[in-house]
Write a protein that holds these residues in place. Structure first.
Motif, mmCIF file in Angstrom:
data_model
loop_
_atom_site.group_PDB
_atom_site.id
_atom_site.type_symbol
_atom_site.label_atom_id
_atom_site.label_comp_id
_atom_site.label_asym_id
_atom_site.label_seq_id
_atom_site.Cartn_x
_atom_site.Cartn_y
_atom_site.Cartn_z
ATOM 1 N N LEU A 1 -38.260 -25.368 -38.532
ATOM 2 C CA LEU A 1 -37.151 -25.235 -39.392
ATOM 3 C C LEU A 1 -37.009 -23.656 -39.877
ATOM 4 O O LEU A 1 -36.185 -23.356 -40.630
ATOM 5 C CB LEU A 1 -37.334 -26.178 -40.915
ATOM 6 N N ARG A 2 -38.181 -22.678 -40.038
ATOM 7 C CA ARG A 2 -38.063 -21.469 -40.424
ATOM 8 C C ARG A 2 -37.377 -20.469 -39.393
ATOM 9 O O ARG A 2 -37.142 -19.590 -39.563
ATOM 10 C CB ARG A 2 -39.255 -20.960 -40.645
ATOM 11 N N SER A 3 -36.981 -21.192 -38.208
ATOM 12 C CA SER A 3 -36.571 -20.379 -37.034
ATOM 13 C C SER A 3 -35.139 -19.583 -37.428
ATOM 14 O O SER A 3 -35.130 -18.467 -37.102
ATOM 15 C CB SER A 3 -35.985 -21.324 -35.685
ATOM 16 N N ALA A 4 -34.372 -20.028 -38.215
ATOM 17 C CA ALA A 4 -33.165 -19.241 -38.541
ATOM 18 C C ALA A 4 -33.569 -18.044 -39.214
ATOM 19 O O ALA A 4 -32.599 -17.082 -39.186
ATOM 20 C CB ALA A 4 -32.303 -20.122 -39.575
ATOM 21 N N ASP A 5 -34.874 -18.093 -40.237
ATOM 22 C CA ASP A 5 -34.958 -16.832 -40.962
ATOM 23 C C ASP A 5 -35.928 -16.027 -39.985
ATOM 24 O O ASP A 5 -36.376 -14.590 -40.756
ATOM 25 C CB ASP A 5 -35.762 -17.355 -42.163
ATOM 26 N N VAL A 6 -36.397 -16.140 -38.989
ATOM 27 C CA VAL A 6 -37.285 -15.416 -38.147
ATOM 28 C C VAL A 6 -36.435 -14.035 -37.518
ATOM 29 O O VAL A 6 -35.292 -14.326 -36.902
ATOM 30 C CB VAL A 6 -37.882 -16.082 -37.083
ATOM 31 N N GLU A 7 -36.801 -12.936 -37.850
ATOM 32 C CA GLU A 7 -36.362 -11.752 -37.149
ATOM 33 C C GLU A 7 -37.380 -10.910 -36.146
ATOM 34 O O GLU A 7 -38.307 -10.737 -36.335
ATOM 35 C CB GLU A 7 -36.231 -10.759 -38.202
ATOM 36 N N PRO A 8 -36.849 -10.872 -35.002
ATOM 37 C CA PRO A 8 -35.385 -11.467 -34.314
ATOM 38 C C PRO A 8 -35.727 -12.840 -33.990
ATOM 39 O O PRO A 8 -36.862 -13.463 -33.800
ATOM 40 C CB PRO A 8 -35.415 -10.598 -32.968
ATOM 41 N N VAL A 9 -34.613 -13.359 -33.994
ATOM 42 C CA VAL A 9 -34.648 -15.055 -33.597
ATOM 43 C C VAL A 9 -35.254 -15.510 -32.385
ATOM 44 O O VAL A 9 -35.586 -16.782 -32.229
ATOM 45 C CB VAL A 9 -33.193 -15.749 -33.890
ATOM 46 N N SER A 10 -35.249 -14.718 -31.442
ATOM 47 C CA SER A 10 -35.954 -14.798 -30.222
ATOM 48 C C SER A 10 -37.437 -15.187 -30.366
ATOM 49 O O SER A 10 -38.028 -15.708 -29.494
ATOM 50 C CB SER A 10 -35.713 -13.689 -29.030
ATOM 51 N N ALA A 11 -38.067 -14.633 -31.465
ATOM 52 C CA ALA A 11 -39.409 -14.889 -31.862
ATOM 53 C C ALA A 11 -39.626 -16.140 -32.407
ATOM 54 O O ALA A 11 -40.616 -16.418 -33.001
ATOM 55 C CB ALA A 11 -39.962 -13.719 -32.389
#
Length: 834
Positions: free
Chosen positions: A308-318
């Motif tokens: 659920l934290r995926s949207a906030d990860v920079e970059p999203v590919s990580a």
């Protein structure tokens, strides 16, 4: 509907593609052709039927079927029937796949030989049997053994021609004897309680040098067996119908004088009768059977939070969600559970915005925006399918139904015109249909679900920012989804979107193909419309629509569905049709002397009311406002000796309804429960049986207003449109990660090698998108740890269950092949671990 299993919920579902049959035997008449349809059955209970393909020995069905399976089963069976207008339809043959064999055919197109159908092989159900051997000394001093065979009950017997009146015969059989006894017939039940004991004299000599005074030769107990045969008592002249048998050698009493176990019924002679294969033709099927073993919510917290934290990860590919898309063989495989999970927790818009932005940054040409099968496009497809299905039905269903019923010829290819058809008339028919569908789509913007509009807004913004010189990209970014991947496919294959119950006939299918092509081109806003058609006749037809008003209507529609904060979704409150179909209901007894009989009625459920009428389209005979539904529960079979019944409980009375099969019953109970979930006066207790002859059958209370005696079943999510179980979706994602563990490890290697040496990509690692090796490595480590922890929990659960499970129990009767293969796996696992 999950099966509870000591803190673990088990869900079963199946997705089936019924392809085609070939080389069916010819009809014995002069015509030789047949009118065939195919049914899908759980054991012998029909849960789906294809359309009839007329005059063919190689019928093509091309139908998809999905269902949640609400009960245990032994076989997934497919029957090919030949329709007979005057008599009962005849069965040509069947394919029966044992439950434990389903993984062998998982998601593979397979041709199956059709097998003969006879009562000797059509077996389901289980029997509870108890044996007791006691010694009796006769007057002459001879020791004689007496056997008591007790038939307690049976469960899950088949219903044959709408009825099941079972009885059992119990036979003591040996090399020199056969003695049979029979139970009473139990009427109208496929779960009979017999509880009858039969006594047999079994002799054993005291010494081998002396013969007893019995007329027949002595036998050792070990050579005898008890055989139980189940029969359906029939009033027809053909005699009673065989339902199955079981054979128990008396040597089971060698260790102890008493023995008790559950048995699965088996075919006669264990189905060893040789059948000539290959003379009935074959059937092409693709079957995907899924079993989810879901723990309680707290087990999934680490993996779920990471996703659920995926949207906030920079970059999203990580991010963990993006990594899942990278390691899965098909992007679709990852998109389905991800979208459902993010929708459930209200995070789907930020996640899709993040991956769409990343994809737009990688896109070089505005004309190819969102045209590939990327994770972004698959996730948006899945969101539209889930959140937009009611919108799609509301918009297209009336027009599609009219096209299917009116059957006007619309062929505009001069080569395919039939004799007597006019090209001008056909063009006019097609133009009217296209106009009608174009108008309903472009005027439906205000009904487009909010979640879709929010996603379209973020696509539009990302595209306009990336390609500032292209003024049309803000439209094409959105139209590539709403027209090309939502409306056009639904028009092309309406059965896949539940707009029609089956595949359309060839002429209607051709009409819908031509409409879909035209709508797709109108929605795409491409600069050179006529040139976008390969066929010259389509380019000529498209000239009708080469007017500015069509382009303007498309742009206005796209502007409306992709603008931010355009409206309050609650401002439009219109009925949404949720489910409809024929069922049988019992008269409610509203008239004092009225007949309380059973009648077939057409039921309709919207988010406003639940109604029934004589036939589809008639005036409702009864309307129940949703707020008056206090509970929706199963009704025990003993109430009316009828299966698949449920009750819709209202303030004054309960409406008793029978669905066609267990899958339909579950679907109606689920949707009715969901739509009435938020009613303030919902009951907490109910009566699981009916009120008959002055009392409730369950608790014997005499007042018809007596409060219920059983707690109501647990609630479902209140969102009508999205029935999603967050824990089940996380379990599915864990299963995917676990099955692709080698790829996760390879991706970790790729991150390590890129961090150290940022030179040309090594061939084996170039398949992964890795923008930031260090961040991606960190995420992968967390994913592998989370998946490993869950795998340990599953393994521990399997070990514990293996220790506790008894073969011959009600859950795992003797003859349960899936349990035997489970035992093999567990013993292999424990051997490896040792």
């Amino acid at each position: 509907m999950a099966v509870e299993d000591e803190g673990l919920r088990v869900f079963q579902s199946v997705r089936i593609k019924i392809g085609e049959a070939k080389n069916l035997p010819t009809y014995p008449g002069p015509n030789k052709m047949r009118d065939c349809y195919c049914t899908v059955n759980l054991d012998r209970e029909e849960v789906f039927r294809t359309k009839i393909v007329e005059k063919s020995l190689c019928p093509f069905y091309g139908e998809d079927f999905y269902c949640e399976i609400p009960r245990s089963f032994r076989h997934l069976s497919f029957y090919i029937f030949d329709r007979d207008v005057f008599r009962r339809d005849s069965i040509i043959g069947k394919v029966a796949i044992q439950k434990e064999d389903l993984p062998k055919y998982h998601n593979r197109d397979t041709w199956f030989q059709l097998q003969h159908v006879d009562a000797d092989s059509e077996v389901q159900g289980k029997v509870h049997l108890e044996l007791r051997l006691s010694e009796v000394i006769t007057d002459t001093g001879v020791v004689c053994h007496k056997l008591a065979a007790r038939i307690l009950e049976c469960q899950g017997l088949p219903i044959v021609n709408g009825q099941c009146d079972p009885y059992a015969t119990v036979t003591l059989a040996g090399p020199y004897r056969s003695e049979a006894k029979k139970t009473k017939v139990k009427k109208k039940t496929n779960n009979p309680q017999f509880d009858e004991v039969f006594y047999f004299e079994v002799t054993r000599p005291c010494s081998y040098n002396r013969k007893s005074h019995f007329d027949f030769e002595e036998e050792d107990v070990d050579k005898l067996e008890i055989r139980v045969d189940l029969w359906n008592a029939s009033n027809l002249k053909f005699g009673d119908e065989f339902l199955g048998e079981l054979r128990v050698p008396l040597n089971v009493l060698r260790q102890s004088s008493s023995y008790e176990a559950w048995y699965f019924l088996q075919p006669r002679d264990n189905g060893s009768k040789s059948l000539k294969p290959g003379d009935l033709g074959s059937l092409r099927l693709n079957v995907v059977y899924t079993e989810d073993h879901v723990f309680s919510s707290d087990y999934y917290s680490p993996l779920r939070d990471l996703l659920l934290r995926s949207a906030d990860v920079e970059p999203v590919s990580a991010s963990a969600a993006h990594v899942l898309g990278e390691v899965c063989r098909e992007k679709q495989e990852a998109a389905i559970p991800l979208v459902r999970l993010f929708l459930h927790y209200g995070r789907v818009v930020p996640f899709i915005s993040a991956i769409a932005n990343a994809e737009v940054r990688r896109t070089q040409d505005p004309n190819t925006i969102f045209r590939g099968n990327s994770l972004t496009s698959k996730c948006i497809d899945e969101t539209m399918k889930l959140a937009g299905m009611h919108y799609l039905h509301m918009t297209l269903k009336p027009a599609i139904e009219e096209i299917c019923q009116s059957h006007k010829s619309c062929e505009i290819d001069p080569v395919k015109l039939k004799d007597g058809e006019s090209l001008e008339n056909n063009m006019e028919n097609l133009r009217q249909y296209v106009d009608r569908i174009f108008n309903v789509i472009t005027k439906s913007g205000v009904s487009c679900p909010t979640v879709m509009c929010d996603i379209f807004f973020s696509l539009r913004e990302a595209a306009a920012k990336r390609f500032q010189d292209d003024l049309d990209v803000r439209y094409t970014a959105v139209s590539s989804f709403i027209f090309l991947r939502f409306f056009a496919p639904a028009i092309l294959s309406p059965n896949l979107f539940q707009l029609t119950p089956h595949h359309t006939d060839p002429q209607t299918s051709r009409t819908l193909t031509l409409i879909s092509k035209t709508i797709q081109t109108l929605g795409s806003l491409s600069k050179s419309k006529s040139a976008s058609f390969k066929e010259s006749y389509m380019a000529a037809f498209y000239e009708f629509f080469n007017e500015q008003k069509y382009a303007d209507a498309v742009k206005n529609f796209l502007d409306l569905i992709s603008s931010s904060g355009r409206r309050d979704p609650k401002s439009i409150e219109q009925p949404i049709l949720l489910k409809e179909g024929f069922m049988i209901k019992r008269a409610q007894g509203r008239k004092r002397f009225g007949m309380k009989n059973f009648k077939k009625r057409w039921f309709c459920l919207t988010n406003h009311e639940f109604t029934y009428q004589k036939s589809k389209g008639d005036q409702p005979l009864c309307s129940i406002p949703i707020e008056n539904i206090l509970a929706v529960e199963k009704l025990e079979e003993e109430s009316f000796k009828m299966k698949n019944m449920f009750q819709v409980i209202q303030p004054e009375r309960a409406l008793y309804i029978q669905a066609n099969n267990c899958v339909e019953a579950k679907a109606w109970i689920d949707i009715l429960t969901k739509v009435s979930q938020c009613n303030q006066k919902r009951l907490t207790v109910y009566h699981p049986s009916a009120y008959l002859n002055g009392h409730w059958l369950c608790c014997r209370a005499s007042s018809d207003t007596a409060p219920g005696c059983s707690p109501c079943t647990g609630g479902l999510p209140a969102n009508i449109q999205l029935d999603i179980d967050g824990d089940r979706e996380t379990e599915r994602i864990y299963s995917l990660f676990n099955s692709y563990m080698s790829k996760l490890e390879k991706m970790q290697e790729a991150c390590g090698s890129r961090s150290v040496y940022d030179g040309p990509e090594q061939e084996e690692y170039s398949t992964f998108i890795i923008d930031d090796p260090q961040e991606t490595y960190k995420t992968l480590k967390q994913v592998i740890t989370g998946v490993g922890a869950l795998e340990q929990e599953h393994a521990q659960y399997r070990r514990d269950k293996f220790k506790k499970t008894k073969y011959g129990s009600q859950e795992h009767p003797i003859g349960d092949k899936s349990f035997q293969s489970y035992i093999r796996q567990q013993s292999e696992t424990s051997t490896h671990s040792i």
